[in-house]
Design a protein around this motif. Structure first.
Motif, PDB file in Angstrom:
ATOM      1  N   VAL A  78      21.982 117.087 -10.069  1.00  0.00           N
ATOM      2  CA  VAL A  78      21.352 116.377  -8.947  1.00  0.00           C
ATOM      3  C   VAL A  78      21.482 117.217  -7.681  1.00  0.00           C
ATOM      4  O   VAL A  78      20.527 117.364  -6.918  1.00  0.00           O
ATOM      5  CB  VAL A  78      21.958 114.969  -8.761  1.00  0.00           C
ATOM      6  CG1 VAL A  78      21.391 114.298  -7.517  1.00  0.00           C
ATOM      7  CG2 VAL A  78      21.711 114.101  -9.988  1.00  0.00           C
ATOM      8  N   VAL A  79      22.640 117.792  -7.455  1.00  0.00           N
ATOM      9  CA  VAL A  79      22.835 118.659  -6.294  1.00  0.00           C
ATOM     10  C   VAL A  79      21.914 119.878  -6.391  1.00  0.00           C
ATOM     11  O   VAL A  79      21.256 120.249  -5.421  1.00  0.00           O
ATOM     12  CB  VAL A  79      24.316 119.093  -6.161  1.00  0.00           C
ATOM     13  CG1 VAL A  79      24.486 120.137  -5.055  1.00  0.00           C
ATOM     14  CG2 VAL A  79      25.203 117.884  -5.910  1.00  0.00           C
ATOM     15  N   ALA A  80      21.842 120.473  -7.567  1.00  0.00           N
ATOM     16  CA  ALA A  80      21.003 121.659  -7.767  1.00  0.00           C
ATOM     17  C   ALA A  80      19.524 121.358  -7.540  1.00  0.00           C
ATOM     18  O   ALA A  80      18.755 122.260  -7.194  1.00  0.00           O
ATOM     19  CB  ALA A  80      21.217 122.226  -9.170  1.00  0.00           C
ATOM     20  N   ALA A  81      19.137 120.113  -7.692  1.00  0.00           N
ATOM     21  CA  ALA A  81      17.733 119.730  -7.498  1.00  0.00           C
ATOM     22  C   ALA A  81      17.332 119.747  -6.026  1.00  0.00           C
ATOM     23  O   ALA A  81      16.148 119.662  -5.706  1.00  0.00           O
ATOM     24  CB  ALA A  81      17.470 118.363  -8.108  1.00  0.00           C
ATOM     25  N   GLY A  82      18.313 119.859  -5.136  1.00  0.00           N
ATOM     26  CA  GLY A  82      18.012 119.964  -3.714  1.00  0.00           C
ATOM     27  C   GLY A  82      18.289 118.691  -2.944  1.00  0.00           C
ATOM     28  O   GLY A  82      18.537 117.620  -3.504  1.00  0.00           O
ATOM     29  N   ARG A  83      18.222 118.829  -1.648  1.00  0.00           N
ATOM     30  CA  ARG A  83      18.604 117.737  -0.755  1.00  0.00           C
ATOM     31  C   ARG A  83      17.738 116.490  -0.933  1.00  0.00           C
ATOM     32  O   ARG A  83      18.251 115.375  -0.920  1.00  0.00           O
ATOM     33  CB  ARG A  83      18.532 118.209   0.700  1.00  0.00           C
ATOM     34  CG  ARG A  83      19.096 117.219   1.675  1.00  0.00           C
ATOM     35  CD  ARG A  83      19.109 117.751   3.087  1.00  0.00           C
ATOM     36  NE  ARG A  83      20.116 117.057   3.864  1.00  0.00           N
ATOM     37  CZ  ARG A  83      20.535 117.474   5.036  1.00  0.00           C
ATOM     38  NH1 ARG A  83      20.049 118.577   5.572  1.00  0.00           N
ATOM     39  NH2 ARG A  83      21.446 116.787   5.688  1.00  0.00           N
ATOM     40  N   GLY A  84      16.443 116.661  -1.082  1.00  0.00           N
ATOM     41  CA  GLY A  84      15.566 115.509  -1.227  1.00  0.00           C
ATOM     42  C   GLY A  84      15.917 114.679  -2.447  1.00  0.00           C
ATOM     43  O   GLY A  84      16.054 113.451  -2.369  1.00  0.00           O
ATOM     44  N   ALA A  85      16.073 115.350  -3.590  1.00  0.00           N
ATOM     45  CA  ALA A  85      16.425 114.646  -4.830  1.00  0.00           C
ATOM     46  C   ALA A  85      17.818 114.033  -4.729  1.00  0.00           C
ATOM     47  O   ALA A  85      18.045 112.906  -5.178  1.00  0.00           O
ATOM     48  CB  ALA A  85      16.359 115.599  -6.018  1.00  0.00           C
ATOM     49  N   TYR A  86      18.725 114.768  -4.123  1.00  0.00           N
ATOM     50  CA  TYR A  86      20.097 114.289  -3.968  1.00  0.00           C
ATOM     51  C   TYR A  86      20.143 113.017  -3.122  1.00  0.00           C
ATOM     52  O   TYR A  86      20.730 112.014  -3.526  1.00  0.00           O
ATOM     53  CB  TYR A  86      20.952 115.393  -3.343  1.00  0.00           C
ATOM     54  CG  TYR A  86      22.352 114.967  -3.003  1.00  0.00           C
ATOM     55  CD1 TYR A  86      23.333 114.941  -3.985  1.00  0.00           C
ATOM     56  CD2 TYR A  86      22.697 114.611  -1.710  1.00  0.00           C
ATOM     57  CE1 TYR A  86      24.632 114.551  -3.677  1.00  0.00           C
ATOM     58  CE2 TYR A  86      23.984 114.219  -1.391  1.00  0.00           C
ATOM     59  CZ  TYR A  86      24.956 114.199  -2.379  1.00  0.00           C
ATOM     60  OH  TYR A  86      26.227 113.807  -2.086  1.00  0.00           O
ATOM     61  N   GLU A  87      19.531 113.069  -1.959  1.00  0.00           N
ATOM     62  CA  GLU A  87      19.566 111.902  -1.070  1.00  0.00           C
ATOM     63  C   GLU A  87      18.824 110.707  -1.653  1.00  0.00           C
ATOM     64  O   GLU A  87      19.267 109.569  -1.508  1.00  0.00           O
ATOM     65  CB  GLU A  87      19.042 112.280   0.309  1.00  0.00           C
ATOM     66  CG  GLU A  87      20.019 113.183   1.036  1.00  0.00           C
ATOM     67  CD  GLU A  87      19.577 113.583   2.432  1.00  0.00           C
ATOM     68  OE1 GLU A  87      18.444 113.266   2.839  1.00  0.00           O
ATOM     69  OE2 GLU A  87      20.395 114.237   3.120  1.00  0.00           O
ATOM     70  N   ALA A  88      17.727 110.969  -2.334  1.00  0.00           N
ATOM     71  CA  ALA A  88      17.006 109.874  -2.988  1.00  0.00           C
ATOM     72  C   ALA A  88      17.884 109.223  -4.052  1.00  0.00           C
ATOM     73  O   ALA A  88      17.921 107.992  -4.171  1.00  0.00           O
ATOM     74  CB  ALA A  88      15.704 110.394  -3.598  1.00  0.00           C
ATOM     75  N   THR A  89      18.621 110.034  -4.811  1.00  0.00           N
ATOM     76  CA  THR A  89      19.501 109.517  -5.846  1.00  0.00           C
ATOM     77  C   THR A  89      20.667 108.739  -5.246  1.00  0.00           C
ATOM     78  O   THR A  89      21.088 107.717  -5.798  1.00  0.00           O
ATOM     79  CB  THR A  89      20.003 110.661  -6.748  1.00  0.00           C
ATOM     80  OG1 THR A  89      18.864 111.340  -7.293  1.00  0.00           O
ATOM     81  CG2 THR A  89      20.867 110.152  -7.883  1.00  0.00           C
ATOM     82  N   LEU A  90      21.176 109.193  -4.112  1.00  0.00           N
ATOM     83  CA  LEU A  90      22.237 108.445  -3.435  1.00  0.00           C
ATOM     84  C   LEU A  90      21.766 107.041  -3.060  1.00  0.00           C
ATOM     85  O   LEU A  90      22.541 106.082  -3.114  1.00  0.00           O
ATOM     86  CB  LEU A  90      22.684 109.160  -2.160  1.00  0.00           C
ATOM     87  CG  LEU A  90      23.734 110.241  -2.295  1.00  0.00           C
ATOM     88  CD1 LEU A  90      24.022 110.860  -0.926  1.00  0.00           C
ATOM     89  CD2 LEU A  90      25.018 109.722  -2.914  1.00  0.00           C
ATOM     90  N   HIS A  91      20.505 106.925  -2.699  1.00  0.00           N
ATOM     91  CA  HIS A  91      19.967 105.634  -2.265  1.00  0.00           C
ATOM     92  C   HIS A  91      19.460 104.781  -3.427  1.00  0.00           C
ATOM     93  O   HIS A  91      19.342 103.564  -3.284  1.00  0.00           O
ATOM     94  CB  HIS A  91      18.859 105.833  -1.235  1.00  0.00           C
ATOM     95  CG  HIS A  91      19.353 106.446   0.034  1.00  0.00           C
ATOM     96  ND1 HIS A  91      20.276 105.814   0.849  1.00  0.00           N
ATOM     97  CD2 HIS A  91      19.084 107.622   0.621  1.00  0.00           C
ATOM     98  CE1 HIS A  91      20.542 106.588   1.879  1.00  0.00           C
ATOM     99  NE2 HIS A  91      19.841 107.703   1.765  1.00  0.00           N
TER     100      HIS A  91
END
Length: 145
Positions: A78-91
């Motif tokens: 998830v981190v490797a997927a980049g900030r957008g994917a990471y933050e979306a997953t956090l939410h």
């Protein structure tokens, strides 16, 4: 290292072709970090640990039945997927499920700071970071709701 710098580094080192297991990303990050000051490597390790720690929560791990290592490697993806994917997953924890179902792991990302440190110093890094990224170490994330 500031959080924005961390994510910009991930973005800058992401290859143009698909790299689901982050092998190319990890190699590029290691190369880039090895060319800079040791403080940048330490800052990257801290930011990576913080990002992984934030995903170490019941709503990601409990519902997917992953082993500790599998859970860690999937969080790294998830981190490797980049900030957008990471933050979306956090939410939205449901966005974590495709990484699990497609067995997308980015284990190699975990070794980037250690490898960069070794290239700079010629020594093995016996490091610790402020936050543990090991699975189930985020006691707040695993507390009963």
């Amino acid at each position: 290292m500031h959080e924005n710098t961390f994510w910009q580094l991930i973005d800058d080192c992401t290859p143009p072709t698909p790299d689901p297991d982050a092998e190319q990303l990890a190699a590029a990050l290691t190369h880039r970090l090895s060319a800079g000051p040791l403080a940048t490597v330490v800052g990257f390790a801290e930011q990576l640990s913080w990002a992984l720690h934030r995903l170490d929560r019941r709503e990601y791990g409990n519902r997917n039945g992953l082993s500790g290592d599998s859970f860690l490697y999937t969080r790294a993806a998830v981190v490797a997927a980049g900030r957008g994917a990471y933050e979306a997953t956090l939410h939205d924890p449901r966005l974590f499920t495709p990484y699990v179902e497609d067995l997308i792991w980015a284990e190699r990302l975990l070794y980037v700071p250690d490898e960069a440190y070794g290239r700079i110093t010629g020594e093995e890094w016996d490091r610790s970071t402020r936050y543990s990224y090991e699975s189930y170490s985020n006691t707040e994330g695993w507390a009963d709701a």
